[in-house]
Write an enzyme that holds these catalytic residues in place. Structure first.
Site, mmCIF file in Angstrom:
data_model
loop_
_atom_site.group_PDB
_atom_site.id
_atom_site.type_symbol
_atom_site.label_atom_id
_atom_site.label_comp_id
_atom_site.label_asym_id
_atom_site.label_seq_id
_atom_site.Cartn_x
_atom_site.Cartn_y
_atom_site.Cartn_z
ATOM 1 N N ARG A 15 -14.951 -4.241 -4.500
ATOM 2 C CA ARG A 15 -13.635 -3.597 -4.374
ATOM 3 C C ARG A 15 -13.604 -2.359 -5.251
ATOM 4 N NH1 ARG A 15 -10.636 -5.187 -0.260
ATOM 5 N NH2 ARG A 15 -11.900 -6.915 0.459
ATOM 6 N N HIS A 60 28.115 -9.732 -2.145
ATOM 7 C CA HIS A 60 26.769 -9.777 -1.562
ATOM 8 C C HIS A 60 26.272 -11.206 -1.316
ATOM 9 C CE1 HIS A 60 26.768 -5.553 -2.567
ATOM 10 N NE2 HIS A 60 26.873 -5.826 -3.851
ATOM 11 N N ARG A 104 20.365 -6.095 -1.952
ATOM 12 C CA ARG A 104 19.490 -5.241 -1.130
ATOM 13 C C ARG A 104 19.100 -5.905 0.198
ATOM 14 N NH1 ARG A 104 16.416 -1.435 -4.205
ATOM 15 N NH2 ARG A 104 15.665 -0.759 -2.181
ATOM 16 N N PRO A 130 11.953 -10.543 -8.836
ATOM 17 C CA PRO A 130 11.483 -11.780 -9.483
ATOM 18 C C PRO A 130 9.996 -12.023 -9.210
ATOM 19 C CG PRO A 130 13.321 -12.198 -7.951
ATOM 20 C CD PRO A 130 12.941 -10.776 -7.798
ATOM 21 N N GLU A 131 9.256 -12.346 -10.256
ATOM 22 C CA GLU A 131 7.833 -12.672 -10.132
ATOM 23 C C GLU A 131 7.677 -14.173 -10.406
ATOM 24 O OE1 GLU A 131 5.357 -9.843 -12.264
ATOM 25 O OE2 GLU A 131 6.927 -8.340 -12.189
#
Ligand SMILES: [Zn+2]
Length: 300
Positions: free
Chosen positions: A153, A91, A110, A2-3
């Protein structure tokens, strides 16, 4: 994973069920969720607490609790929250029993997701600012600010965009979509982007994130809504996961490349590759010069 748009979608769905409600009991079934804290200590903090408000910062859900305490939740790879599931899903890691008999379940196959309780706004802000850079969709998220962060950078701009300590909330999906919208190749060194590039990239990031929020997130993996439904942004991807298909802007075939170890999707007509200063070019510019580092020795 998820973002920002997926976590924001969860936050919006969660808020009406949690804001102002009391957690009667919290049960933590997996000690990894609270590590290094003991689960019993976190259960004691949460049980009986009232949730004042649920916010989001980057990819974190921030629950403001009574007594100036904050639950900082990160879903990581596969964490989801389900409201009133019919049976406890496989889970299940954490159970929140709310007043009025409702139940919120945290599921995480996970097991990378985390939950930490901190006391006071100073501790909350220290925790978040150590991990997160500027927040998109806020007034601080300006092209000038981004350009300043990227100065000198040499890392590829995609790696810069994915670094949570610089820009909060953008992951692999939205980085690809934002760079395509901006017409910027993911391999370009971040420090070499012009002011105009940063303006387009800033806009691209915010447009991609807003489109994701509007579509209630992307469900290409485990991401689900509070009621188990899927988001629909995966149907609206412009380039992400579209290798071999035509670019929606120019028709050239979208390619998959690897940038910083992440699968990356790009239209190399709309997003021109950075020009490499090859040894041959340097030699042409400076015939008597020393070959560039890594250049092959000239054959005589
Ligand atoms: Zn194109």
């Amino acid at each position: 994973m998820p973002e920002l748009p997926e976590v924001e979608t969860i936050r919006r769905q969660l808020a009406p069920h949690l804001d102002g409600r009391t957690i009667v009991t919290a049960r933590i079934l997996d000690p990894r969720w609270t590590r290094p804290e003991a689960p019993a200590a976190v259960e004691a903090e949460l049980s009986g607490a009232q949730v004042m408000r649920v916010n989001r910062v980057g990819k974190y859900l921030v629950w403001s609790l009574s007594g100036e305490r904050y639950l900082l939740m990160h879903l990581r790879m596969t964490g989801t929250l389900l409201f009133d599931p019919i049976a406890p899903p496989p889970h299940t890691r954490v159970l929140f029993d709310l007043e009025d008999g409702h139940r919120l379940v945290y599921v995480d196959p996970r097991r990378f997701g985390t939950g930490h309780v901190v006391h006071g706004t100073a501790a909350r802000d220290a925790y978040l600012s150590a991990r997160l850079g500027i927040e998109p969709l806020t007034p601080e998220f300006t092209a000038a600010h981004l350009r300043e962060l990227a100065r000198e950078r040499t890392a590829p701009v995609k790696a810069f965009v994915l670094d949570q300590r610089r820009i909060a909330g953008v992951g692999n999906i939205y980085a690809d979509e934002a760079l395509f919208r901006a017409g910027i190749h993911p391999l370009r060194p971040a420090g070499r982007l012009s002011a105009g590039d940063w303006t387009r990239l800033r806009d691209g990031i915010e447009q991609a994130l807003s489109a994701g929020i509007e579509a209630k997130g992307a469900s290409i993996d485990d991401f689900r809504h509070l009621d188990g439904a899927r988001g629909s942004f995966q149907d609206l991807f412009l380039v992400h996961r579209r290798a071999g298909r035509p670019c929606p802007r120019c028709g050239r075939t979208i390619r998959k490349i690897v940038v910083g170890g992440r699968g990356t999707y790009v239209c190399e007509r709309c997003q021109p590759r950075p020009r490499r200063r090859s040894a041959r070019l340097s030699a042409m510019r400076d015939p008597g010069g020393v070959p560039a580092p890594g250049a092959e020795p000239a054959r005589s």
